[in-house]
Design a protein around this motif. Structure first.
Motif, PDB file in Angstrom:
ATOM      1  N   ARG A 228       0.845  -1.188   0.000  1.00 55.63           N
ATOM      2  CA  ARG A 228       0.000   0.000   0.000  1.00 55.63           C
ATOM      3  C   ARG A 228       0.887   1.247   0.000  1.00 55.63           C
ATOM      4  O   ARG A 228       2.008   1.224   0.501  1.00 55.63           O
ATOM      5  CB  ARG A 228      -0.918   0.021   1.239  1.00 55.63           C
ATOM      6  N   VAL A 229       0.328   2.334  -0.530  1.00 51.63           N
ATOM      7  CA  VAL A 229       1.090   3.578  -0.630  1.00 51.63           C
ATOM      8  C   VAL A 229       0.696   4.512   0.511  1.00 51.63           C
ATOM      9  O   VAL A 229      -0.496   4.739   0.752  1.00 51.63           O
ATOM     10  CB  VAL A 229       0.810   4.277  -1.978  1.00 51.63           C
ATOM     11  N   ASP A 230       1.700   5.002   1.205  1.00 52.47           N
ATOM     12  CA  ASP A 230       1.469   6.015   2.225  1.00 52.47           C
ATOM     13  C   ASP A 230       1.433   7.366   1.507  1.00 52.47           C
ATOM     14  O   ASP A 230       2.469   7.885   1.099  1.00 52.47           O
ATOM     15  CB  ASP A 230       2.615   5.971   3.246  1.00 52.47           C
ATOM     16  N   ARG A 231       0.216   7.882   1.331  1.00 53.01           N
ATOM     17  CA  ARG A 231       0.063   9.103   0.522  1.00 53.01           C
ATOM     18  C   ARG A 231       0.775  10.306   1.133  1.00 53.01           C
ATOM     19  O   ARG A 231       1.104  11.258   0.423  1.00 53.01           O
ATOM     20  CB  ARG A 231      -1.421   9.431   0.342  1.00 53.01           C
ATOM     21  N   SER A 232       1.006  10.275   2.438  1.00 55.45           N
ATOM     22  CA  SER A 232       1.680  11.416   3.059  1.00 55.45           C
ATOM     23  C   SER A 232       3.168  11.444   2.698  1.00 55.45           C
ATOM     24  O   SER A 232       3.820  12.473   2.805  1.00 55.45           O
ATOM     25  CB  SER A 232       1.516  11.357   4.573  1.00 55.45           C
ATOM     26  N   ARG A 272       4.807   0.209   1.381  1.00 57.68           N
ATOM     27  CA  ARG A 272       5.159  -0.809   2.380  1.00 57.68           C
ATOM     28  C   ARG A 272       4.144  -1.938   2.355  1.00 57.68           C
ATOM     29  O   ARG A 272       2.986  -1.740   2.007  1.00 57.68           O
ATOM     30  CB  ARG A 272       5.223  -0.161   3.768  1.00 57.68           C
ATOM     31  N   CYS A 274       1.562  -4.280   3.849  1.00 58.75           N
ATOM     32  CA  CYS A 274       0.624  -4.067   4.954  1.00 58.75           C
ATOM     33  C   CYS A 274      -0.230  -5.307   5.187  1.00 58.75           C
ATOM     34  O   CYS A 274      -0.566  -6.033   4.255  1.00 58.75           O
ATOM     35  CB  CYS A 274      -0.302  -2.900   4.639  1.00 58.75           C
ATOM     36  N   GLY A 277      -4.082  -3.139   6.613  1.00 57.29           N
ATOM     37  CA  GLY A 277      -3.831  -1.701   6.612  1.00 57.29           C
ATOM     38  C   GLY A 277      -2.646  -1.253   7.442  1.00 57.29           C
ATOM     39  O   GLY A 277      -2.246  -0.096   7.395  1.00 57.29           O
ATOM     40  N   ARG A 278      -2.065  -2.175   8.216  1.00 59.01           N
ATOM     41  CA  ARG A 278      -0.920  -1.792   9.058  1.00 59.01           C
ATOM     42  C   ARG A 278       0.382  -2.256   8.405  1.00 59.01           C
ATOM     43  O   ARG A 278       0.524  -3.435   8.076  1.00 59.01           O
ATOM     44  CB  ARG A 278      -1.021  -2.440  10.452  1.00 59.01           C
ATOM     45  N   PRO A 279       1.336  -1.349   8.257  1.00 57.85           N
ATOM     46  CA  PRO A 279       2.609  -1.745   7.633  1.00 57.85           C
ATOM     47  C   PRO A 279       3.370  -2.732   8.501  1.00 57.85           C
ATOM     48  O   PRO A 279       3.440  -2.560   9.721  1.00 57.85           O
ATOM     49  CB  PRO A 279       3.365  -0.433   7.498  1.00 57.85           C
TER      50      PRO A 279
END
Lengths: 296, 56
Positions: A228-232, A272, A274, A277-279
């Motif tokens: 998943r991509v951490d958009r921040s 990362r 996941c 939803g948790r890396p």
């Protein structure tokens, strides 16, 4: 670091292939396994007529389940495929499919490679046709006409079946030789064509043909496991898509096989792995430029 | 999706669909086992599939 991650994925692929095919003596005897574990489907594409197979093939089982459609709906198969999709999405393609592993290994042979382009992106739609037409509609048509749901994808196309089952079984069983005919020749020719294609095109079967990949692709964006991509952190540099060999438009879209190459390439460590939803992996910026790319 | 901007609420939202599908999958699998689907898969898988190997 990137090399270690790639090797890790190949080790997981190899372990999955072994786990699906624990009946190793079957390759010598030419007999297939008939234990109770064959009531369970493997998550990846693995022919249940492979002498080593201890699990059932989800696609073959799905086509075969249409035989009982007049009496019951195939809840078990639909439930199993739903579970695989919701849990793993196409992580299965990247990490736990024996035929995917074979294609990955063939791709490592250093030859000129045909990269992704608009045509390959369009060809990705073929696998949905395979799923709808050859796995469901044609068997259904046969069932309506003859009372037997002919597994058209397995019978006419599946190179995994030819490689994992057709060749080992016919080599070990002289008695099967008298049945070999034009269909077997067609499937051998198709297998050779796929192997040659794999030398020049990355995972052509997964990208253009595999009905299981097509099915799992519907779950890929929201499955419990996956990159998943951490958009921040994302700077929209596009390195992830550019360096991916699959026909992706973005990370974890329907074409992404969750191999994690993008996570190794990401300069800002925004991608990362996941679970729910948790890396679960550490953020590791690309070693070459230290991950210091500024946000846009 | 990880989204520190919106925190766990967004994460919770993104879990509803896969978890809902997982529950549905379990219900389907149990229903399937009860109506004998697993046995049907077993019966098919323990015999050589002649179609799969290209002679059927």
């Amino acid at each position: 670091m990137a090399r270690i991650a790639i090797v890790k994925r190949h080790i997981v692929q190899l372990l999955a292939a072994l786990l699906y095919n624990l009946n190793l003596p079957g390759f010598a005897t030419g007999q297939i396994y008939d234990g109770p574990s064959k009531a369970i489907c493997a998550p990846g594409l693995n022919c249940y007529s492979c002498p080593g197979a201890v699990l059932a093939c989800p696609i073959g089982s799905l086509s075969a389940s249409l035989n009982d459609l007049d009496r019951k709906l195939p809840f078990y198969l639909v439930g199993t495929l739903l579970a695989f999709g919701a849990l793993f999405g196409r992580t299965i393609c990247g990490w736990a499919c024996p035929f995917g592993m074979i294609q990955d290994l063939l791709d490592r042979i250093p030859l000129p490679k045909l990269g992704k382009n608009k045509i390959t992106r369009r060809l990705t739609g073929l696998k949905y046709l395979m799923l709808i037409v050859l796995v469901i509609l044609v068997p259904l048509g046969f069932w309506l006409l003859t009372d037997v749901a002919y597994p058209a994808f397995c019978g006419w196309i599946c190179p995994a079946g030819t490689l994992e089952a057709g060749i080992p079984l016919t080599l070990a069983n002289q008695s099967l030789h008298m049945f070999l005919g034009p269909l077997f020749s067609w499937k051998i020719a198709l297998l050779i064509a796929f192997i040659i294609a794999c030398l020049f095109i990355y995972r052509p079967f997964c990208r253009f043909i595999c009905p299981l990949g097509a099915l799992l692709s519907f779950f890929n964006r929201f499955s419990l496991l996956g990159y998943r991509v951490d958009r921040s952190r994302c700077t929209n540099c596009g390195d992830c898509v550019e360096n991916c060999k699959m026909d992706v438009h973005e990370v974890s879209d329907r074409e992404c096989i969750q191999c994690g190459k993008c996570a190794m390439q990401c300069p800002s460590a925004a991608i990362r792995f996941c679970v729910a939803g948790r890396p679960v992996t550490e953020a590791q910026p690309r070693e070459t430029d230290g991950g210091s790319k500024a946000p846009l | 999706m990880i989204s520190p901007k919106t925190g766990d609420r967004k994460r919770g939202h993104s879990l509803i669909l896969p978890l809902g599908l997982l529950v549905l999958a379990v219900v389907f699998i149990v229903a399937g086992v009860m109506q004998g689907d697993a046995l049907a898969v077993l019966r098919k898988a323990v015999l050589i599939c002649y179609e799969c190997i290209g002679i059927g």
